[in-house]
Design a protein around this motif. Structure first.
Motif, PDB file in Angstrom:
ATOM      1  N   ALA A  75       0.830  -1.204   0.000  1.00 37.41           N
ATOM      2  CA  ALA A  75       0.000   0.000   0.000  1.00 37.41           C
ATOM      3  C   ALA A  75       0.867   1.258   0.000  1.00 37.41           C
ATOM      4  O   ALA A  75       0.563   2.247  -0.696  1.00 37.41           O
ATOM      5  N   LEU A  76       1.956   1.232   0.769  1.00 39.91           N
ATOM      6  CA  LEU A  76       2.825   2.403   0.815  1.00 39.91           C
ATOM      7  C   LEU A  76       3.505   2.645  -0.517  1.00 39.91           C
ATOM      8  O   LEU A  76       3.595   3.795  -0.995  1.00 39.91           O
ATOM      9  N   ILE A  77       3.990   1.584  -1.157  1.00 43.66           N
ATOM     10  CA  ILE A  77       4.647   1.734  -2.460  1.00 43.66           C
ATOM     11  C   ILE A  77       3.660   2.259  -3.504  1.00 43.66           C
ATOM     12  O   ILE A  77       3.971   3.174  -4.302  1.00 43.66           O
ATOM     13  N   ALA A  78       2.458   1.685  -3.516  1.00 43.84           N
ATOM     14  CA  ALA A  78       1.451   2.157  -4.478  1.00 43.84           C
ATOM     15  C   ALA A  78       1.065   3.604  -4.199  1.00 43.84           C
ATOM     16  O   ALA A  78       0.896   4.416  -5.132  1.00 43.84           O
ATOM     17  N   PHE A  79       0.956   3.963  -2.933  1.00 42.98           N
ATOM     18  CA  PHE A  79       0.590   5.336  -2.573  1.00 42.98           C
ATOM     19  C   PHE A  79       1.666   6.321  -3.024  1.00 42.98           C
ATOM     20  O   PHE A  79       1.360   7.368  -3.631  1.00 42.98           O
ATOM     21  N   LEU A  80       2.908   5.978  -2.769  1.00 42.52           N
ATOM     22  CA  LEU A  80       3.997   6.866  -3.180  1.00 42.52           C
ATOM     23  C   LEU A  80       4.126   6.928  -4.697  1.00 42.52           C
ATOM     24  O   LEU A  80       4.441   7.992  -5.268  1.00 42.52           O
TER      25      LEU A  80
END
Length: 598
Positions: A75-80
């Motif tokens: 989720a963090l990678i996709a968000f960034l």
């Protein structure tokens, strides 16, 4: 920080003095830097801060943390990525909101696991996986993408839930896929994944996905069953091994076997939650197994009765004694009658030491069929430990008893030896007094002076002090002259003393050693001489008695015998007066009384 610290330690001064060593240290710091980060991240993300005592809960906690960490990272990678490369349109903003909510949900689940709220954390993660799977399935329709996303909750459920929960979830997902396929084929709504897929092909695709999803569900359920069974077995084995170690600790802490056996029985009952636990130990004749420990008030009553089981009995305990194998039986208070009314199942575990059945560990439970095969194996290990501890306790008590008897015999021997020494000293002293009296002298002594040897029965101060105190005496009588005196002892009794006068510098230790050794040998030689003289005197007396007896045998009348006896005694013993009377004292006394009355 670790890299900077190591680099700082290899400063310019170090480079100037030992450049190669500094470079090696710097390379070592660079190598350690990523390892330390990975280790810290692993401990932070996958190691629960809360201490879960149950091994199954520990595994569930780590798996939940692993899934949450992977989902949070995704989720963090996709968000960034969307923030960096997206065009900030309304759909992307909605996706960013969903990703942020998913990230927060995973962090919340991880915090619950770390705080000890494992079930709530598992439920949070599971709910998130199911919601994401349903949303993506609705968006993509019936296809490979929906199959993959719906498999994620099944995989997680197979690792942390029971097999029945996985089957239930699989059925729900198959129903969901069926509804989704029906809606998609009827054109109720258009999904992204339906592009290029004809409506008449949707039922076939739905059936394929349902079959594949069912197969995955069955596989996950089977895996969940085996995993749960393996973890429970491992947890059971670990618990029983811990119990074996703790029993050994109980044995080390207990003073006697009478204290140890009840503690072991109570520990097994409380540790595993059994209804009743008791320990039997065989007698020396191997005819009966006596009850040596039993739990609760029921156990106290059985112990008061002196309860025992014969080796040839047909109950579970008797069969275990005969076969040497664990015996499982269904009971209803058979052993104690009304004392154990709630017992429903029983296991009798033989206590085997050195291939001999020496007792039985009897366990009863209130649950029917409470002893499956897996638990029997673990309890057999526990019984082996109990048998070894009990056998060692009996041996130690035997050693203690033998040691007590040995100490008692040693004390008695010491007392007898002390009495014998005292008697020997008393007899030795009496023998010497009799010997000196027989020689008409209280003291036998000689003095060597100016190379002349003369008799001297006087005691000098040094001789007197050495003889009375039975200790060596050193006396200085002039600047370069001194007297050394040592006692003469025979069997612990002083019989005299010896002294010498020395001139000039002498070695006192060597002089005392020589004198004491000489005094010891002199005492033995003197005693041997005394015994030899006494033996000669006894032999001479025996010869004289034999000679007198020979002379008496040649005389035939009583008067002659009386006269000859007096003459021989006077000659042999040097008597100046001797008398002999042969007759009845009563007759003579009566005659004197009659003469006096007349």
């Amino acid at each position: 920080m670790l890299f900077k610290r190591r680099a700082w330690q290899c400063g310019s001064a170090c480079l100037a003095k030992r450049p190669m060593a500094a470079i090696n240290r710097l390379i070592g710091a660079e190598r350690m830097f990523p390892q330390s980060i990975v280790s810290e991240l692993f401990n932070l993300l996958l190691q629960p801060r809360f201490r879960y005592t149950n091994n199954l809960e520990q595994v569930r906690a780590r798996l939940t943390l692993l899934f949450s960490a992977l989902l949070a990272a995704a989720a963090l990678i996709a968000f960034l990525s969307i923030l960096a490369f997206g065009d900030r349109s309304a759909p992307l903003n909605n996706i960013l909101t969903l990703l942020l909510a998913g990230l927060l949900a995973q962090l919340f689940a991880m915090s619950l696991v770390h705080s000890g709220q494992l079930r709530l954390g598992m439920l949070t993660l599971f709910t998130f996986l199911v919601l994401v799977a349903v949303i993506i399935a609705l968006l993509s329709g019936v296809g490979s993408s929906s199959l993959l996303i719906l498999s994620a909750p099944l995989l997680y459920g197979s690792l942390v839930w029971s097999w029945s929960s996985v089957i239930f979830l699989t059925a729900l997902e198959i129903v969901l896929i069926g509804l989704l396929g029906n809606w998609q084929s009827s054109g109720a709504f258009v999904v992204v994944g339906a592009v290029g897929l004809a409506p008449e092909a949707v039922p076939t695709q739905t059936l394929v996905v349902q079959l594949m999803l069912g197969g995955i569900g069955v596989f996950c359920a089977a895996y969940a069953y085996e995993l749960r069974r393996s973890l429970q077995a491992a947890n059971r084995w670990l618990t029983q091994l811990r119990a074996s170690a703790e029993i050994a600790q109980l044995a080390a802490a207990s003073g006697t076997l009478a204290e140890l056996m009840p503690r072991i029985a109570n520990y097994i009952r409380d540790r595993f939650g059994f209804y009743h636990v008791q320990i039997f130990w065989a007698d020396a004749e191997q005819r009966y197994a006596n009850l040596v420990a039993s739990t609760g008030t029921t156990g106290e009553q059985l112990l008061k009765r002196g309860y025992r089981v014969a080796f040839n009995s047909q109950g579970a305990i008797g069969r275990a004694l005969q076969s040497g194998e664990p015996i499982v039986a269904d009971v209803r208070g058979q052993q104690g009658g009304e004392l154990l009314p709630d017992a429903r199942s029983e296991i009798a575990l033989p206590l085997i030491v050195e291939d001999r059945v020496l007792g039985v560990l009897d366990i009863q439970s209130v649950r029917p069929n409470a002893f499956p095969k897996e638990q029997i194996e673990g309890l057999s290990i526990l019984a082996a430990q109990v048998g070894a501890v009990t056998f060692s306790g009996h041996q130690i008590e035997g050693y203690r008893s033998a040691l007590s008897d040995t100490r008692r015999m040693l004390l008695e021997t010491e007392v007898n030896l002390t009495e014998a020494r005292r008697l020997n000293q008393r007899l030795t002293g009496q023998a010497w007094e009799d010997y000196l009296k027989a020689r008409s002298a209280q003291t036998v002594g000689y003095t060597l002076k100016d190379n002349r040897l003369q008799r001297d029965a006087s005691w000098t101060p040094a001789l007197e002090q050495a003889a009375l105190n039975r200790q060596p005496v050193l006396m200085a009588i002039a600047t370069n002259r001194q007297i050394v005196a040592v006692p003469i002892e025979l069997r612990g009794r002083g019989i005299g003393a010896i002294e010498i006068e020395l001139e000039g510098a002498v070695r006192q230790a060597e002089t005392l050693e020589v004198l004491q050794a000489l005094a010891q040998r002199l005492a033995l030689s003197i005693d041997n001489a005394r015994l030899f003289e006494q033996a000669q005197e006894l032999a001479q007396r025996e010869l004289e008695v034999n000679a007198i007896s020979k002379n008496l045998q040649a005389i035939k009348d009583i008067d002659g015998l009386a006269r000859t006896t007096l003459q021989e005694l006077s000659r042999a013993l040097g008597a100046v007066h001797a008398s002999i009377r042969i007759g009845s004292l009563e007759d003579d006394s009566t005659a004197r009384l009659r003469d006096g009355a007349g």
